[in-house]
Design an enzyme around this catalytic site. Sequence first.
Site, PDB file in Angstrom:
ATOM      1  N   TRP A  52      21.279   9.285  43.162  1.00  0.00           N
ATOM      2  CA  TRP A  52      20.216  10.304  43.158  1.00  0.00           C
ATOM      3  C   TRP A  52      19.014   9.743  43.901  1.00  0.00           C
ATOM      4  O   TRP A  52      18.315   8.894  43.396  1.00  0.00           O
ATOM      5  CB  TRP A  52      19.858  10.617  41.705  1.00  0.00           C
ATOM      6  CG  TRP A  52      18.840  11.683  41.478  1.00  0.00           C
ATOM      7  CD1 TRP A  52      17.546  11.700  41.893  1.00  0.00           C
ATOM      8  CD2 TRP A  52      19.024  12.896  40.733  1.00  0.00           C
ATOM      9  NE1 TRP A  52      16.908  12.818  41.462  1.00  0.00           N
ATOM     10  CE2 TRP A  52      17.792  13.574  40.750  1.00  0.00           C
ATOM     11  CE3 TRP A  52      20.101  13.455  40.055  1.00  0.00           C
ATOM     12  CZ2 TRP A  52      17.602  14.797  40.100  1.00  0.00           C
ATOM     13  CZ3 TRP A  52      19.919  14.668  39.412  1.00  0.00           C
ATOM     14  CH2 TRP A  52      18.680  15.331  39.440  1.00  0.00           C
ATOM     15  N   ASP A  53      18.785  10.268  45.108  1.00  0.00           N
ATOM     16  CA  ASP A  53      17.765   9.694  45.987  1.00  0.00           C
ATOM     17  C   ASP A  53      16.475  10.506  45.961  1.00  0.00           C
ATOM     18  O   ASP A  53      16.443  11.649  45.492  1.00  0.00           O
ATOM     19  CB  ASP A  53      18.334   9.644  47.419  1.00  0.00           C
ATOM     20  CG  ASP A  53      17.808   8.478  48.218  1.00  0.00           C
ATOM     21  OD1 ASP A  53      16.742   7.944  47.868  1.00  0.00           O
ATOM     22  OD2 ASP A  53      18.461   8.098  49.208  1.00  0.00           O
ATOM     23  N   MET A  54      15.408   9.933  46.515  1.00  0.00           N
ATOM     24  CA  MET A  54      14.095  10.593  46.595  1.00  0.00           C
ATOM     25  C   MET A  54      13.328   9.846  47.669  1.00  0.00           C
ATOM     26  O   MET A  54      12.839   8.754  47.434  1.00  0.00           O
ATOM     27  CB  MET A  54      13.418  10.446  45.229  1.00  0.00           C
ATOM     28  CG  MET A  54      12.284  11.364  44.940  1.00  0.00           C
ATOM     29  SD  MET A  54      10.754  10.825  45.692  1.00  0.00           S
ATOM     30  CE  MET A  54       9.596  11.849  44.843  1.00  0.00           C
ATOM     31  N   ASP A 111      24.588  10.144  52.274  1.00  0.00           N
ATOM     32  CA  ASP A 111      23.926  11.289  52.900  1.00  0.00           C
ATOM     33  C   ASP A 111      24.761  11.889  54.044  1.00  0.00           C
ATOM     34  O   ASP A 111      25.446  11.158  54.755  1.00  0.00           O
ATOM     35  CB  ASP A 111      22.589  10.779  53.449  1.00  0.00           C
ATOM     36  CG  ASP A 111      21.624  11.886  53.779  1.00  0.00           C
ATOM     37  OD1 ASP A 111      22.015  13.057  53.681  1.00  0.00           O
ATOM     38  OD2 ASP A 111      20.486  11.566  54.134  1.00  0.00           O
ATOM     39  N   TRP A 138       8.214  -0.078  51.485  1.00  0.00           N
ATOM     40  CA  TRP A 138       9.607   0.292  51.677  1.00  0.00           C
ATOM     41  C   TRP A 138      10.377  -0.933  52.198  1.00  0.00           C
ATOM     42  O   TRP A 138       9.917  -1.645  53.079  1.00  0.00           O
ATOM     43  CB  TRP A 138       9.728   1.450  52.679  1.00  0.00           C
ATOM     44  CG  TRP A 138      11.163   1.715  53.026  1.00  0.00           C
ATOM     45  CD1 TRP A 138      12.103   2.276  52.215  1.00  0.00           C
ATOM     46  CD2 TRP A 138      11.832   1.379  54.252  1.00  0.00           C
ATOM     47  NE1 TRP A 138      13.327   2.299  52.849  1.00  0.00           N
ATOM     48  CE2 TRP A 138      13.185   1.764  54.102  1.00  0.00           C
ATOM     49  CE3 TRP A 138      11.423   0.782  55.441  1.00  0.00           C
ATOM     50  CZ2 TRP A 138      14.126   1.589  55.110  1.00  0.00           C
ATOM     51  CZ3 TRP A 138      12.365   0.603  56.451  1.00  0.00           C
ATOM     52  CH2 TRP A 138      13.710   1.014  56.278  1.00  0.00           C
ATOM     53  N   CYS A 159      17.591   6.128  42.999  1.00  0.00           N
ATOM     54  CA  CYS A 159      17.252   5.559  44.301  1.00  0.00           C
ATOM     55  C   CYS A 159      16.023   6.297  44.788  1.00  0.00           C
ATOM     56  O   CYS A 159      15.878   7.486  44.536  1.00  0.00           O
ATOM     57  CB  CYS A 159      18.422   5.758  45.272  1.00  0.00           C
ATOM     58  SG  CYS A 159      18.084   5.210  46.955  1.00  0.00           S
ATOM     59  N   ASP A 193      16.284  -0.831  50.044  1.00  0.00           N
ATOM     60  CA  ASP A 193      17.034  -0.522  51.261  1.00  0.00           C
ATOM     61  C   ASP A 193      17.205  -1.769  52.114  1.00  0.00           C
ATOM     62  O   ASP A 193      17.903  -1.735  53.126  1.00  0.00           O
ATOM     63  CB  ASP A 193      16.314   0.564  52.068  1.00  0.00           C
ATOM     64  CG  ASP A 193      16.776   1.961  51.661  1.00  0.00           C
ATOM     65  OD1 ASP A 193      17.709   2.056  50.843  1.00  0.00           O
ATOM     66  OD2 ASP A 193      16.206   2.946  52.163  1.00  0.00           O
TER      67      ASP A 193
HETATM   68  C1  GLA Z   1      17.637   6.363  51.458  1.00  0.00           C
HETATM   69  C2  GLA Z   1      18.484   5.446  50.606  1.00  0.00           C
HETATM   70  C3  GLA Z   1      19.623   4.902  51.424  1.00  0.00           C
HETATM   71  C4  GLA Z   1      20.445   6.045  51.942  1.00  0.00           C
HETATM   72  C5  GLA Z   1      19.581   7.000  52.739  1.00  0.00           C
HETATM   73  C6  GLA Z   1      20.323   8.251  53.104  1.00  0.00           C
HETATM   74  O1  GLA Z   1      16.975   5.666  52.447  1.00  0.00           O
HETATM   75  O2  GLA Z   1      17.708   4.438  50.054  1.00  0.00           O
HETATM   76  O3  GLA Z   1      20.409   4.039  50.648  1.00  0.00           O
HETATM   77  O4  GLA Z   1      21.051   6.708  50.869  1.00  0.00           O
HETATM   78  O5  GLA Z   1      18.432   7.401  52.004  1.00  0.00           O
HETATM   79  O6  GLA Z   1      19.545   9.135  53.812  1.00  0.00           O
END
Ligand code: GLA
Length: 813
Positions: free
Chosen positions: A513-515, A403, A234, A562, A584
């Site tokens: 769109w995150d995960m 978020d 990460w 994302c 990130d």
């Molecule tokens: C992940 C994404 C970030 C942000 C956070 C929000 O870590 O990579 O860019 O959007 O979630 O919780």
Amino acid sequence: MILRNGNIFLLQTKGSSYFMQVLPSGHIEHIHYGASLISDMQYEKFMKNESAEEGLLSDMAKVLEIKHKNEGGNMVVYSKESYPLCLEVMPLEMSGFGKGDIREPLVELTFADGSSTCDFLFESAEISDELGSLETLPSSYDDLGKGAESAGEEDKAAPWEKDHAQQLTITLKDTGYDIRLKMIYKVYPECDTITRSAVLINDGDARVKVDRLLSIQIDFQQSGYQLTSFHGRWADEMGQTVSVCNAGKVVSEELAAGESGSRSNPFTMVSMPDTTETAGDCYGFNLVYSGNHYSSLSSNGTFLSRFVSGIQPTGFEWLLEAGEKFEAPEAVMTYSGRGFGGMSRSMHDFVRKHIVRGVWRDKERPILINNWEATYFNFNQNSLLKIAKEASKAGIELFVLDDGWFGKRNDDHAGLGDWIVNTKKLPDGLGGLAEKINAMGMKFGLWVEPEMVNEDSDLFRAHPEWAVRIPGRSHSVGRTQMILDLTRTDVQDYIIDALSKVFSSANISYIKWDMNRIFSDRFSLELPAERMKEFQHRYYIGLYRIMGTLTKKFPEILFEGCSAGGNRFDLGILSFFPQIWASDDTDAECRMDIQRGYSYGYPANTQGAHVSAVPNHQTLHTVPLETRFSVAAFGCFGYELNLGELSEQQRKQVADQVEFYKKWRKVFQFGDFYRLDKYRFMVVSKDKSAAVALIFQKESRPNNDYLALKTMGLDEDAVYEVANRQVSVNIKAFGSLINTMAPIHVKQDGIIHGIIARHYKMNGEKDEAVATGSMLNSCGVRLNPDYGGTGYGEDTRMFRTGDARLYVFARVE
Ligand code: GLA
């Protein structure tokens, strides 16, 4: 172009040939993949289908085929009829398990009688001008047609420019069971790329267990190749690792994370140890897939090497009922004889034209501002509007709300799954906020993480059975969240429905769109015990269905993938979403490495890259604003900080950066990318009329650097005007040296120092030149010197550790 002469096949691209033939035994010999075996003139003739020329194919095959005349010691001889064929020493298009090819197999099956020997032989082949697509997984496509022909410039065009994508399907059948394997090859001539996928079809009446079905197998007729793979974690993705394989096996895999992964990206390269950025054989491989993957390069101790890649076999099984088929993901391969750089540019062209799709494929991506690092969860409508206002003043085009806008989402412990706006934070709802943002002249975008649920959410309370966990056992969480069971159609439908409502509730132009977690406790209440090892692959079939449905339903929305940054950066995601948040980690110095890592396999306009605050939130490192801009400009560019908290001088700098980026955006996003060296990048527009280069100062040493900027890719016949992007210099950067020119003593960082800094404007150095493209490509342009400790003037570049400069090249017409 795909040529066939009997059972000999030549897959031809601009600069590569892929050559194979069916042996009398029915196996397919892989004769060659690499440098082109024919000249442009022969390409032209073959394209005109001159059969006399095609007859050449069989002569060519005889030159390179394996001369296999004796039984190899204790090797297994395939059959009496094919004596002395030993599969162990044949370069093959596919290998099964159990008939004497004891190398890494493409396919492993267990039949109803318990046997696991498979014996696939050639049955038929078909060439088509139409490219097919997989039913369960995304795949590459072509809509370019015959470019030059339609432009009416057929005579002048090179043969591959007149050529078009084609598909070859080879069907193999097992000798013992009624099961077929289709190997599908797609040939994209203009970008030197060929793809492969494999489909198993159970035509028998008994169930077959698929223990592995990889997508690609390439047998090289030499050992000593090296595998370059990309690893990390990460916020530190795409570190480059090189492993030479003289014997044994080197592996790049995502074993169990359940996503393509920051630990190990599915993109890999195979090259010789003496391959460089500009010369030598280089093969790039990737998978159109987002789940666990496996790639290996092995050598069998004789002279052969084998590269395979596909779905990770560990933890995978698939029960194939009579009448069913199973599709392996599409694998992508690009060959270049012009080193890593040549391979990368072909791969970029392929990804840009044949993977990325939809209205955003060829459109310039907007400059965005994202509120995440500016506010985290702590925002309300007013604080967002303040950030937006500053952004619109700077010329930024898109405001993205990250978020925290939904459910009871005030930290990362609750709310995921409840896609209902939090009206305490946003009293006018998403619609009202979007209207206000639109009124400022900006588009509005939103963050979602639809694959997840928090235990503290209304969704979990209503549907605990939708979360992935094993009944009766405690489960593990990541970022205090659980994964939704996307193998279930009811869950897929819920996500499609919930997101459709959100996307329609406001004027939304962009979705991130995150995960944010990897997998554990894999289990689905809907799957029978014997199918539980299908879970991970079924998850992705479900996810692709959701992504496909929503991107079709909302074609105008620009989607950015994302996964806690670049934890799922792959061609599967890019088949639906044109860009992905690359990491990130927004520290520009780290980003130089991360973006360079991505650049081997992915074009700049697939990588989200932002300017953020300093000290950087991930590294606490302070890097100048100009450097943060220069590095982020080599991606889908944006800001992620509170502009309102910058000084007035910095806000002006931001506005100036935005203006500069807009002017050169097309070059940055769609140009040909060159790695000049580890700390210098360059992009050149496709027509070579414009280019931008970046130099980054990794380590400043006084009086050591009279550097020349040597370019790549400029038009050798053209003349260019070269200029640096002039930066403004804050006098405070000289610290107490101000006293060498000030009439009174100035205390460093004191009030007077601050006043002088505010009113005394200093411009950085200006480098300007006019030069021929060939001169710039062969010698470069000598730049003004760096500050070296003994005086600073207009012609000196302040180039501290961590500084960067951009240079632009405009062709004189
Ligand atoms: C992940 C994404 C970030 C942000 C956070 C929000 O870590 O990579 O860019 O959007 O979630 O919780």
